[in-house]
Scaffold this active site. Sequence first.
Site, PDB file in Angstrom:
ATOM      1  N   GLU A 314      -3.371  -6.608   0.474  1.00 34.12           N
ATOM      2  CA  GLU A 314      -3.738  -6.889  -0.926  1.00 34.12           C
ATOM      3  C   GLU A 314      -5.159  -7.447  -1.030  1.00 34.12           C
ATOM      4  OE1 GLU A 314      -1.786  -5.382  -2.474  1.00 34.12           O
ATOM      5  OE2 GLU A 314       0.062  -5.538  -1.341  1.00 34.12           O
ATOM      6  N   GLY A 315      -6.006  -7.029  -0.127  1.00 33.08           N
ATOM      7  CA  GLY A 315      -7.405  -7.467  -0.127  1.00 33.08           C
ATOM      8  C   GLY A 315      -7.627  -8.559   0.889  1.00 33.08           C
TER       9      GLY A 315
END
Length: 455
Positions: A314-315
């Site tokens: 998610e980054g």
Amino acid sequence: MLSEMISAADAGFQNIWSLQSCIDTLYEFGSEEQRQKYIPRVCAGEGMSMDLTEPDAGSDLQRVMLKATFDEKENCWRLNGVKRFITNGDSDIHLVLARSEEGTKDGRGLSMFIYDKRQGGVNVRHIEHKLGIHGSPTCELTYKNAKAELCGSTRLGLIKYVMALMNGARLGIAAQSVGVEQEAYNEGLAYAKERQQFGDKIINFPAVYDMLSRMKAKLDAGRSLLYETACYVDVYKCLEDIERDRKLTPEEKQELKKYQRLADAFTPLAKGMNSEYANQNAYDAISIHGGSGFIMEYKSQRLFRDARIFSIYEGTTQLQVVAAIRYITNGTMLNNIKEMAANLECCDCVAALKARVEKLIPIYEDALNYVKALDNQDAHDFLARRLYDMTAELVMSLLIIRDASKAPELFKKSANVYVRMTEEDVCGKAAYIKNFKVEDLENFKAAEPEAEAEA
């Protein structure tokens, strides 16, 4: 809070549970017909996934090439291509980022689609053998003329819908991280209370209780940042829901914008810092266990393996810095910090801590102005992580002081420890920044092996 508790039990299962919140994106951007069709199925227990990553498109989602073409005969979209590293990849309902605009190569050609497993056309080609998070399958998927529905409008898949989806997912990972931070602390504390060496419980050794106190301070401060961010999200999401039924008043519109900006600024701080703290607490839990922490029978090793992905998916933390840095360099976070400090009413028991944090703010501001004055993008990017850490630590210091003022029996010790850690870090990073010159960048660029051998 539920996400955090589930993660403390099993971070892998939390992935299955938390990705049900993908339905938020469909609720916000899908049609009424799609809401009626899919939301009851998720409520009944069907699983969801978000299919974003591809072999050549990880952090750089603009490179997504899974092809979406409109089938005039069937009046539907067809998806063809490969997705990789898809959490819950064999789920019932998928939100898929795909290239709908032929000839495009950037984010403006991407749209969001809904794929229903009941329609067929997608195969799980491979299940990844992972370091941790074993309770949730991570899959490589092949789309072969799979039937799909457009969610929202074309061309907004990445620039609007995925960004909303990712913000929600990042808050989920922050909560997942706090759960593992808590469990790592619990495991370390319980072992330190039982383990004896040199005729004494190891919890009485300064080296051990230093580790434990830092673990607890990171946990309490990280949780406070998580809840503060979630509060901002709740407010603006609530106002968006109200806007579905009636026009907002000018005051409500201003409130919506304010809390949306706060949520956008705080979410990358909450995700990045807590994912790093989860890794640090899991590492320290193993250290407290000594050799036993390296043995598979103890829970610490699982927490350590599970936590490693938190600062990647998610980054990555580096991407959280990219997401947060504009709010830092444009002065938004500095103003937030000053406002938080000015409005923070605290009891006498932590007033001295507040005064110490207030002394750090000018040091932080001076370092921030120094970086901006360098007027060099590479230098800005190189120093961004240090500014990010300083910003988050000042925010969390003020939050934990607020908590300690309200419940000193729970948070006073953590506030004392965390403020000391912040002083150590802000002063150290400020010194690093103030002694940095643009030409120093050359010292950090990796040399080619041949050049190193020649030297």
